[in-house]
Design a protein around this motif. Structure first.
Motif, PDB file in Angstrom:
ATOM      1  N   ILE A  81      11.109  16.718  67.415  1.00 10.81           N
ATOM      2  CA  ILE A  81      12.245  17.684  67.699  1.00 10.81           C
ATOM      3  C   ILE A  81      13.317  17.107  66.938  1.00 10.81           C
ATOM      4  O   ILE A  81      14.154  17.984  66.303  1.00 10.81           O
ATOM      5  N   TYR A  82      13.445  15.714  66.965  1.00 12.28           N
ATOM      6  CA  TYR A  82      14.817  15.355  66.387  1.00 12.28           C
ATOM      7  C   TYR A  82      14.819  15.403  65.131  1.00 12.28           C
ATOM      8  O   TYR A  82      15.870  15.836  64.684  1.00 12.28           O
ATOM      9  N   TYR A  85      15.480  19.285  64.315  1.00 14.52           N
ATOM     10  CA  TYR A  85      16.603  19.898  64.812  1.00 14.52           C
ATOM     11  C   TYR A  85      17.847  18.852  65.151  1.00 14.52           C
ATOM     12  O   TYR A  85      18.730  19.376  65.891  1.00 14.52           O
ATOM     13  N   GLY A  86      17.674  17.717  64.803  1.00 12.68           N
ATOM     14  CA  GLY A  86      18.584  16.629  65.086  1.00 12.68           C
ATOM     15  C   GLY A  86      19.801  16.639  64.284  1.00 12.68           C
ATOM     16  O   GLY A  86      20.864  15.983  64.678  1.00 12.68           O
ATOM     17  N   ASP A  88      22.170  18.621  64.757  1.00 12.64           N
ATOM     18  CA  ASP A  88      23.273  19.174  65.358  1.00 12.64           C
ATOM     19  C   ASP A  88      23.551  17.813  66.399  1.00 12.64           C
ATOM     20  O   ASP A  88      22.574  17.441  66.975  1.00 12.64           O
ATOM     21  N   SER A  89      24.888  17.505  66.572  1.00 16.07           N
ATOM     22  CA  SER A  89      25.049  16.181  67.118  1.00 16.07           C
ATOM     23  C   SER A  89      24.896  16.225  68.603  1.00 16.07           C
ATOM     24  O   SER A  89      24.653  15.361  69.445  1.00 16.07           O
ATOM     25  N   GLU A  90      25.255  17.419  69.327  1.00 16.70           N
ATOM     26  CA  GLU A  90      24.890  17.563  70.844  1.00 16.70           C
ATOM     27  C   GLU A  90      23.272  17.478  71.186  1.00 16.70           C
ATOM     28  O   GLU A  90      23.022  16.684  72.036  1.00 16.70           O
ATOM     29  N   THR A  91      22.679  18.173  70.171  1.00 21.18           N
ATOM     30  CA  THR A  91      21.243  18.093  70.609  1.00 21.18           C
ATOM     31  C   THR A  91      20.660  16.708  70.217  1.00 21.18           C
ATOM     32  O   THR A  91      19.948  16.022  70.892  1.00 21.18           O
ATOM     33  N   ALA A  92      21.290  15.913  69.261  1.00 14.54           N
ATOM     34  CA  ALA A  92      20.771  14.744  68.993  1.00 14.54           C
ATOM     35  C   ALA A  92      21.285  13.583  70.225  1.00 14.54           C
ATOM     36  O   ALA A  92      20.493  12.738  70.306  1.00 14.54           O
ATOM     37  N   GLU A  94      21.583  14.389  73.423  1.00 14.05           N
ATOM     38  CA  GLU A  94      20.664  14.810  74.340  1.00 14.05           C
ATOM     39  C   GLU A  94      19.349  14.248  74.279  1.00 14.05           C
ATOM     40  O   GLU A  94      18.643  13.480  75.030  1.00 14.05           O
ATOM     41  N   LEU A  95      18.900  14.256  73.104  1.00  6.42           N
ATOM     42  CA  LEU A  95      17.515  13.942  72.825  1.00  6.42           C
ATOM     43  C   LEU A  95      17.328  12.053  72.950  1.00  6.42           C
ATOM     44  O   LEU A  95      16.537  11.875  73.305  1.00  6.42           O
TER      45      LEU A  95
END
Length: 113
Positions: A81-82, A85-86, A88-92, A94-95
């Motif tokens: 997933i990273y 979709y990594g 995006d700093s917010e997604t990264a 949270e991951l």
């Protein structure tokens, strides 16, 4: 001349290593019911419960191994997933947080194995 294969019996030591001996144990209905409940709670078969208790082994080990396997699988999915979709700093962020928590859980489980 062509050499034919013969059925050879394994050496005695090797044969003993693979021999299984079965025997019966009698339990009352109440005893068997209690043992079955304990096996169900541990997530193992009744025969595994009896064997682990008789040999004084950890009866929760199979479940711990399964949990560790699930954590490893989840970590691999997070990695995928990273990668996908990594950007995006917010997604990264949270991951990474989830990954750290899973790694801590993994280390805790390994301590009890």
């Amino acid at each position: 001349m062509e050499e034919t294969k013969k059925n050879r019996t394994p050496p005695k030591k090797q044969k003993q290593a693979y021999t299984r001996n079965n025997f019966s144990i009698r339990f009352s209905d109440l005893e068997r019911e209690k043992l079955q409940e304990n096996a169900d709670k541990a997530g193992i078969f009744l025969s595994q419960l009896i064997r682990t208790r008789a040999l004084k082994q950890d009866e929760t080990l199979p479940r711990k191994r399964e949990t560790l396997s699930d954590i490893n699988r989840t970590l691999n999915l997070l990695k995928a997933i990273y990668k996908a979709y990594g950007s995006d700093s917010e997604t990264a962020f949270e991951l990474r947080k989830v990954r750290e928590e899973l790694l801590q859980l993994q280390e805790m489980l390994k301590q009890y194995m």
